[in-house]
Design a protein around this motif. Structure first.
Motif, mmCIF file in Angstrom:
data_model
loop_
_atom_site.group_PDB
_atom_site.id
_atom_site.type_symbol
_atom_site.label_atom_id
_atom_site.label_comp_id
_atom_site.label_asym_id
_atom_site.label_seq_id
_atom_site.Cartn_x
_atom_site.Cartn_y
_atom_site.Cartn_z
ATOM 1 N N LEU A 104 -53.889 -10.939 -2.486
ATOM 2 C CA LEU A 104 -54.324 -11.509 -3.751
ATOM 3 C C LEU A 104 -55.231 -12.790 -3.658
ATOM 4 C CD1 LEU A 104 -51.161 -11.695 -5.812
ATOM 5 C CD2 LEU A 104 -53.190 -10.299 -6.367
ATOM 6 N N ALA A 105 -54.987 -13.676 -2.636
ATOM 7 C CA ALA A 105 -55.632 -14.653 -2.532
ATOM 8 C C ALA A 105 -56.992 -14.577 -1.550
ATOM 9 C CB ALA A 105 -55.110 -16.019 -2.003
ATOM 10 N N GLY A 106 -57.061 -13.707 -0.847
ATOM 11 C CA GLY A 106 -57.982 -13.429 0.308
ATOM 12 C C GLY A 106 -58.200 -14.659 1.263
ATOM 13 N N ALA A 107 -56.944 -14.897 1.477
ATOM 14 C CA ALA A 107 -56.420 -16.094 2.613
ATOM 15 C C ALA A 107 -55.026 -16.294 3.110
ATOM 16 C CB ALA A 107 -56.815 -17.499 1.790
ATOM 17 N N THR A 108 -55.019 -16.682 4.319
ATOM 18 C CA THR A 108 -53.781 -16.867 5.143
ATOM 19 C C THR A 108 -52.892 -17.738 4.191
ATOM 20 O OG1 THR A 108 -54.291 -18.545 6.409
ATOM 21 C CG2 THR A 108 -54.891 -16.096 7.047
ATOM 22 N N ILE A 109 -51.604 -17.615 4.481
ATOM 23 C CA ILE A 109 -50.536 -18.322 3.833
ATOM 24 C C ILE A 109 -50.793 -19.939 4.217
ATOM 25 C CG2 ILE A 109 -48.078 -19.076 3.570
ATOM 26 C CD1 ILE A 109 -47.790 -15.893 3.319
ATOM 27 N N PRO A 110 -51.057 -20.186 5.752
ATOM 28 C CA PRO A 110 -51.343 -21.514 5.901
ATOM 29 C C PRO A 110 -52.523 -22.035 5.227
ATOM 30 C CG PRO A 110 -50.856 -20.184 7.974
ATOM 31 C CD PRO A 110 -50.822 -19.335 6.621
ATOM 32 N N ARG A 111 -53.508 -21.203 5.048
ATOM 33 C CA ARG A 111 -54.751 -21.986 4.408
ATOM 34 C C ARG A 111 -54.244 -22.121 2.944
ATOM 35 N NH1 ARG A 111 -60.270 -18.906 3.190
ATOM 36 N NH2 ARG A 111 -61.076 -20.403 1.952
ATOM 37 N N ASP A 119 -55.000 -25.743 1.179
ATOM 38 C CA ASP A 119 -55.919 -25.707 0.067
ATOM 39 C C ASP A 119 -55.504 -25.884 -1.198
ATOM 40 O OD1 ASP A 119 -57.868 -25.360 2.202
ATOM 41 O OD2 ASP A 119 -58.432 -23.151 1.428
ATOM 42 N N GLY A 120 -54.354 -25.314 -1.448
ATOM 43 C CA GLY A 120 -53.592 -25.391 -2.995
ATOM 44 C C GLY A 120 -52.153 -25.902 -2.798
ATOM 45 N N GLY A 121 -51.676 -26.188 -1.742
ATOM 46 C CA GLY A 121 -50.375 -26.687 -1.738
ATOM 47 C C GLY A 121 -49.363 -25.537 -2.166
ATOM 48 N N GLU A 122 -48.158 -26.200 -1.962
ATOM 49 C CA GLU A 122 -47.047 -24.981 -2.009
ATOM 50 C C GLU A 122 -47.125 -24.630 -3.610
ATOM 51 O OE1 GLU A 122 -42.295 -24.629 -1.892
ATOM 52 O OE2 GLU A 122 -42.983 -26.553 -1.275
ATOM 53 N N ALA A 123 -47.524 -25.391 -4.561
ATOM 54 C CA ALA A 123 -47.567 -24.746 -5.987
ATOM 55 C C ALA A 123 -48.546 -23.736 -6.145
ATOM 56 C CB ALA A 123 -47.933 -26.217 -7.047
ATOM 57 N N GLY A 124 -49.615 -23.976 -5.555
ATOM 58 C CA GLY A 124 -50.528 -22.693 -5.577
ATOM 59 C C GLY A 124 -50.068 -21.324 -4.710
ATOM 60 N N PHE A 125 -49.562 -21.672 -3.935
ATOM 61 C CA PHE A 125 -48.681 -20.589 -3.039
ATOM 62 C C PHE A 125 -47.845 -19.862 -4.217
ATOM 63 C CE2 PHE A 125 -44.924 -18.962 -0.924
ATOM 64 C CZ PHE A 125 -45.730 -17.842 -0.212
ATOM 65 N N ARG A 126 -46.989 -20.742 -4.708
ATOM 66 C CA ARG A 126 -45.826 -20.251 -5.463
ATOM 67 C C ARG A 126 -46.300 -19.403 -6.662
ATOM 68 N NH1 ARG A 126 -42.079 -19.609 -1.885
ATOM 69 N NH2 ARG A 126 -41.552 -21.600 -1.038
ATOM 70 N N ARG A 127 -47.431 -20.023 -7.142
ATOM 71 C CA ARG A 127 -48.095 -18.999 -8.337
ATOM 72 C C ARG A 127 -48.591 -17.502 -7.998
ATOM 73 N NH1 ARG A 127 -49.986 -24.094 -9.592
ATOM 74 N NH2 ARG A 127 -52.096 -23.747 -8.267
ATOM 75 N N LEU A 128 -49.089 -17.637 -6.610
ATOM 76 C CA LEU A 128 -49.399 -16.097 -6.377
ATOM 77 C C LEU A 128 -48.377 -15.516 -5.824
ATOM 78 C CD1 LEU A 128 -52.718 -17.385 -4.229
ATOM 79 C CD2 LEU A 128 -52.512 -16.147 -6.339
ATOM 80 N N GLU A 129 -47.346 -16.187 -5.505
ATOM 81 C CA GLU A 129 -46.044 -15.320 -5.210
ATOM 82 C C GLU A 129 -45.534 -14.865 -6.492
ATOM 83 O OE1 GLU A 129 -42.289 -16.533 -2.121
ATOM 84 O OE2 GLU A 129 -42.571 -17.758 -4.114
ATOM 85 N N ALA A 130 -45.410 -15.470 -7.604
ATOM 86 C CA ALA A 130 -44.808 -15.093 -8.660
ATOM 87 C C ALA A 130 -45.494 -13.798 -9.186
ATOM 88 C CB ALA A 130 -45.014 -15.992 -9.835
#
Length: 191
Positions: A43-50, A54-65
């Motif tokens: 979805l993000a076109g990026a790795t989880i570490p990136r 870049d977006g912190g855990e909150a950004g990751f969690r939005r995509l995860e949802a």
């Protein structure tokens, strides 16, 4: 194959074996395998570490949802969730037609398994003491993991043995009357 649930979600700590057990179980059942972390990366076109950088855990969690919402509409699927998915307060943690299988692992075992990947692959474990970080995550998430309908121990077990235990537990779960499927019973824990 005996009747088994059509939506199986694997939950547990990083290093519990979700990305190992998931494809094996899906293959045995003829189901599709979905790795939520890989879906987030796509979805993000990026790795989880990136994403974390870049977006912190909150950004990751939005995509995860978003990825979880898509996966929840599928049937005949085995979904490997991220380690924190089950503990999120912003999701519906009721089963919602899915059977959650907690792959339980001791933090020491999980760290040993994860050491092959390197800490940089797991942003929440990066730091001077990944073992302590993982133990802290388990303490924070264990009550949520305990909501799973099935629990499978993975410590000291080969992947195929865990898959066999999952199949037995899933068949027992599916054989129960629908009214009896809420919550977990002692007989569902495989050790």
């Amino acid at each position: 194959m005996s009747s088994v649930p059509r939506r199986i979600w694997l939950v547990g700590l990083s290093g519990a074996g979700k990305s190992t057990i998931g494809p094996l179980l899906a293959r045995r059942l003829g189901y599709r395998y979905v790795d939520l972390d890989r879906e987030v990366e796509e979805l993000a076109g990026a790795t989880i570490p990136r994403l974390f950088r870049d977006g912190g855990e909150a950004g990751f969690r939005r995509l995860e949802a978003t990825a979880a919402s898509r996966a929840s509409r599928e049937t005949d699927v085995v979904v490997a969730t991220g380690g924190g998915w089950m503990a999120r307060r912003d999701i519906d943690r009721t089963s919602g037609g899915r059977v959650r299988v907690w792959l339980r692992v001791r933090p020491e075992t999980a760290i040993h398994r994860l050491s092959r990947e390197g800490a940089e692959a797991r942003p929440l474990l990066a730091g001077p003491d990944p073992a302590a970080a993982l133990a802290t995550l388990l303490a924070a998430r264990e009550a949520a993991y305990e909501e799973a309908e099935i629990v499978l121990e993975t410590d000291g077990r080969e992947p195929e043995d865990v898959v066999e235990g999952a199949l037995r537990s899933l068949r027992r779960f599916a054989a129960r009357p629908p009214a009896d499927r809420e919550g977990r019973t002692e007989g569902q824990q495989e050790s």
